[in-house]
Design a protein around this motif. Structure first.
Motif, PDB file in Angstrom:
ATOM      1  N   SER A  29      26.753  48.015  57.107  1.00  0.00           N
ATOM      2  CA  SER A  29      27.127  48.162  55.697  1.00  0.00           C
ATOM      3  C   SER A  29      25.943  48.656  54.870  1.00  0.00           C
ATOM      4  O   SER A  29      26.085  49.583  54.057  1.00  0.00           O
ATOM      5  CB  SER A  29      27.618  46.817  55.161  1.00  0.00           C
ATOM      6  OG  SER A  29      27.891  46.911  53.797  1.00  0.00           O
ATOM      7  N   ARG A  30      24.779  48.063  55.062  1.00  0.00           N
ATOM      8  CA  ARG A  30      23.585  48.485  54.330  1.00  0.00           C
ATOM      9  C   ARG A  30      23.205  49.927  54.679  1.00  0.00           C
ATOM     10  O   ARG A  30      22.810  50.705  53.810  1.00  0.00           O
ATOM     11  CB  ARG A  30      22.414  47.531  54.609  1.00  0.00           C
ATOM     12  CG  ARG A  30      22.594  46.158  53.951  1.00  0.00           C
ATOM     13  CD  ARG A  30      21.374  45.283  54.116  1.00  0.00           C
ATOM     14  NE  ARG A  30      21.072  44.954  55.507  1.00  0.00           N
ATOM     15  CZ  ARG A  30      21.649  43.975  56.213  1.00  0.00           C
ATOM     16  NH1 ARG A  30      22.576  43.222  55.646  1.00  0.00           N
ATOM     17  NH2 ARG A  30      21.305  43.750  57.454  1.00  0.00           N
ATOM     18  N   THR A  60      25.671  52.235  52.915  1.00  0.00           N
ATOM     19  CA  THR A  60      25.389  52.250  51.479  1.00  0.00           C
ATOM     20  C   THR A  60      24.144  53.077  51.169  1.00  0.00           C
ATOM     21  O   THR A  60      24.153  53.914  50.253  1.00  0.00           O
ATOM     22  CB  THR A  60      25.216  50.818  50.945  1.00  0.00           C
ATOM     23  OG1 THR A  60      26.433  50.100  51.193  1.00  0.00           O
ATOM     24  CG2 THR A  60      24.902  50.789  49.466  1.00  0.00           C
TER      25      THR A  60
END
Length: 140
Positions: free
Chosen positions: A81-82, A85
């Motif tokens: 996810s990071r 992003t």
């Protein structure tokens, strides 16, 4: 004598109008081209490890995210996810830079448009318009 002065002033005003109108037509044509180029603008960035690829448009809107098969080996959803992003953020920042460059190529120097895209400061943009109108630059 007064009639001669009026004719001279009218010729000067007409020449100034023709000049301003020519500049307007050139700007208008440039804006059409700018609009088309911005509509086509795509910026793609890859994560440092090459596992995530993000493509965004001129306004930073996400168009596509691609994940390499190797991304599934880690099984760390938070890390993935990071990574997604950050990759999207990097692409959006690059798109903002590219958009600013395209606008800078199309707008007259000192118009305030490029500064507005950089800062988002409406006051500065409107202040420039107020200054132009106050000096009478907007009228011929």
């Amino acid at each position: 004598m007064s009639e001669h002065v009026d004719r001279g002033a009218n010729r000067e005003l007409r020449a100034r109008f023709d000049d301003v109108y020519g500049q307007y037509q050139q700007l208008r044509s440039g804006l059409d081209t700018l609009q088309a180029r911005l509509a086509e603008l795509r910026v793609t960035r890859r994560s440092a490890d090459g596992q995530v690829t993000a493509t965004v448009g001129a306004q930073g809107q996400l168009i596509e995210v691609e994940l390499a098969p190797a991304v599934y080996r880690d099984r760390d959803a938070g890390a993935l996810s990071r990574k997604i992003t950050e990759t999207v953020r990097t692409a959006a920042t690059a798109a903002a830079d590219a958009t600013r460059d395209l606008v800078a190529e199309s707008m007259p120097t000192g118009s305030g448009s490029v500064d507005f895209l950089r800062t988002g400061d409406y006051g500065a943009l409107l202040g420039r318009a107020d200054a132009v109108l106050g000096r009478g630059e907007g009228t011929a």
